[in-house]
Write an enzyme that holds these catalytic residues in place. Structure first.
Site, PDB file in Angstrom:
ATOM      1  N   GLU A  56       0.833  -1.214   0.000  1.00 16.12           N
ATOM      2  CA  GLU A  56       0.000   0.000   0.000  1.00 16.12           C
ATOM      3  C   GLU A  56       0.866   1.262   0.000  1.00 16.12           C
ATOM      4  O   GLU A  56       2.071   1.206   0.273  1.00 16.12           O
ATOM      5  CB  GLU A  56      -0.919   0.014   1.223  1.00 16.12           C
ATOM      6  CG  GLU A  56      -0.164  -0.006   2.549  1.00 16.12           C
ATOM      7  CD  GLU A  56      -0.826   0.830   3.628  1.00 16.12           C
ATOM      8  OE1 GLU A  56      -1.266   1.949   3.334  1.00 16.12           O
ATOM      9  OE2 GLU A  56      -0.858   0.349   4.775  1.00 16.12           O
TER      10      GLU A  56
ATOM     11  N   LYS B 231      -3.757  -1.574  15.044  1.00 17.93           N
ATOM     12  CA  LYS B 231      -3.206  -0.653  16.037  1.00 17.93           C
ATOM     13  C   LYS B 231      -4.050  -0.644  17.293  1.00 17.93           C
ATOM     14  O   LYS B 231      -5.268  -0.678  17.231  1.00 17.93           O
ATOM     15  CB  LYS B 231      -3.188   0.770  15.468  1.00 17.93           C
ATOM     16  CG  LYS B 231      -2.157   0.973  14.403  1.00 17.93           C
ATOM     17  CD  LYS B 231      -2.323   2.310  13.728  1.00 17.93           C
ATOM     18  CE  LYS B 231      -3.613   2.419  12.977  1.00 17.93           C
ATOM     19  NZ  LYS B 231      -3.748   1.913  11.655  1.00 17.93           N
TER      20      LYS B 231
HETATM   21  N1  PSU Z   1      -1.442   1.756   9.985  1.00 18.66           N
HETATM   22  C1  PSU Z   1      -0.247   2.413  10.031  1.00 18.66           C
HETATM   23  N2  PSU Z   1      -0.010   3.388   9.174  1.00 18.66           N
HETATM   24  C2  PSU Z   1      -0.908   3.743   8.243  1.00 18.66           C
HETATM   25  C3  PSU Z   1      -2.155   3.037   8.172  1.00 18.66           C
HETATM   26  C4  PSU Z   1      -2.375   2.053   9.058  1.00 18.66           C
HETATM   27  O1  PSU Z   1       0.579   2.144  10.865  1.00 18.66           O
HETATM   28  O2  PSU Z   1      -0.628   4.642   7.474  1.00 18.66           O
HETATM   29  C5  PSU Z   1      -3.123   3.380   7.101  1.00 18.66           C
HETATM   30  C6  PSU Z   1      -3.400   2.161   6.213  1.00 18.66           C
HETATM   31  O3  PSU Z   1      -3.283   2.584   4.866  1.00 18.66           O
HETATM   32  C7  PSU Z   1      -4.829   1.796   6.527  1.00 18.66           C
HETATM   33  C8  PSU Z   1      -5.404   3.146   6.880  1.00 18.66           C
HETATM   34  O4  PSU Z   1      -5.479   1.185   5.454  1.00 18.66           O
HETATM   35  O5  PSU Z   1      -4.387   3.759   7.630  1.00 18.66           O
HETATM   36  C9  PSU Z   1      -6.700   3.039   7.644  1.00 18.66           C
HETATM   37  O6  PSU Z   1      -7.263   4.302   7.720  1.00 18.66           O
HETATM   38  P1  PSU Z   1      -8.761   4.458   8.284  1.00 18.66           P
HETATM   39  O7  PSU Z   1      -8.638   4.082   9.740  1.00 18.66           O
HETATM   40  O8  PSU Z   1      -9.104   5.913   8.069  1.00 18.66           O
HETATM   41  O9  PSU Z   1      -9.600   3.508   7.507  1.00 18.66           O
END
Ligand code: PSU
Ligand code: MN
Length: 323
Positions: free
Chosen positions: A25, A157
């Protein structure tokens, strides 16, 4: 009108030669890590994957074109420009129609990767159900529920509501394999109170599992959860208060929507003097390495005629058309 993918020369070649490919990604490059760690990590990850004999396919949207596999220049662009949008699945048509740049989240990356016939993707952590707001559910989960792909991650996380995230994954029949672990890892910490139903200890068994998964007419994805390497783990008595502080900041500053995850990651890096950043980089690399090795294992053990042949679908698709 038809929408095409633009493959980098090495991804194109890997497809033609039926070599193993690992999707990666780009949101973590543009929004998850600060400069220059983001660029260095992206370059080192690609290099590590290549060393294993797998071709890295980092996915992003540049000037309204869906890119599968990026050049160093394009990675540099994603790492340095402020005007790169965080793109989840719902954002894709807008970004394309306006010829904009976008870094793809796990959701958008697996949506594109699966269309291209790529069956494995590696990231740091997947999104999940946010704490304190049960309706803030990452589109990563929704896309995992309807995309046939395996995602390698270090769990989710601990800024998220992990029990609710696990409930969601169970409800939507998304298998979670603990790789060398009995519990769902929480990104910065390896051990959590959340047991997993399934554990696998070897690459060979992971490969066997994925072959069976691919043979069944299932439409959901698979999560392969690998704990952070021990030496980078952040003890929960340090990370938990840091998360509480970061969450309070987010609510005080009324951060919402897709800004929440990048905001929390930035806050945590500041609060922990960079400890979370080092941990984040380490687990991303660790997951990419597992992904690269697993891609090779699947490639090696695929039988002729088997559906899970990494790139076969793309060859069946005329013109590499998305829609
Ligand atoms: N975890 C990380 N760094 C990130 C992300 C997740 O340590 O940059 C990013 C990933 O691309 C994941 C996104 O798909 O955050 C999820 O965002 P949201 O919670 O807005 O869906
Ligand atoms: Mn959200």
């Amino acid at each position: 009108m038809s929408i095409h993918f633009e493959y980098s020369p090495d991804v194109q070649q890997a497809i033609e030669n039926k070599q193993p490919i690992l999707a990666l990604e780009s949101t973590l490059i543009s929004h998850g890590l600060p400069y220059p760690e983001n660029l260095n990590t992206a370059l080192e990850v690609e290099e590590m994957v290549r060393r294993e004999g797998t071709t890295p396919a980092t996915i992003a949207i540049l000037e309204g074109k869906i890119k599968i596999g990026l050049s160093t220049k394009e990675l540099e662009y994603l790492a340095t420009y402020q005007t790169v949008n965080k793109v989840s699945v719902r954002d894709i048509p807008f970004i394309l129609s306006q010829s904009l740049n976008g870094a793809t989240t796990v959701a958008a990356t697996i949506f594109i990767a699966a269309q291209a016939g790529i069956s494995l993707m590696a990231t740091g952590g997947i999104g999940g159900v946010h704490r304190g707001n049960e309706l803030d559910i990452s589109a990563d989960l929704i896309e995992l529920a309807r995309t046939k792909i395996a995602v390698i991650c270090a769990g989710a996380k601990s800024i998220l509501d992990l029990p609710r995230t696990l409930e969601f994954l169970e409800t939507y029949s998304i298998p979670i394999i603990g790789y060398k672990t009995n519990v769902f890892p929480a990104f910065y910490t390896a051990l959590t109170p959340y047991p997993l139903a399934t554990r696998i200890n070897t690459m060979r068994e992971l490969g066997k599992f994925l072959h069976h998964y691919s043979e069944l007419p299932l439409s959901s994805g698979v999560v392969i959860a690998q704990p952070i390497p021990t030496e980078y783990e952040i003890p929960s008595d340090i990370i938990e208060p840091a998360i509480d502080r970061a969450l309070k900041q987010a609510s005080m500053q009324k951060i919402s929507g897709k800004a929440v995850t990048p905001f929390l990651l930035k806050e945590l890096t500041a609060i922990t003097n960079g400890k979370t950043l080092a941990a984040n980089v380490a687990l991303i690399k660790n997951n990419a390495l597992l992904g690269a090795q697993l891609a090779k294992e699947l490639h090696k053990t695929s039988q002729p005629g088997q559906r899970f042949k990494m790139v076969d679908d793309v060859l069946r698709r005329e013109d590499n058309q998305v829609l």
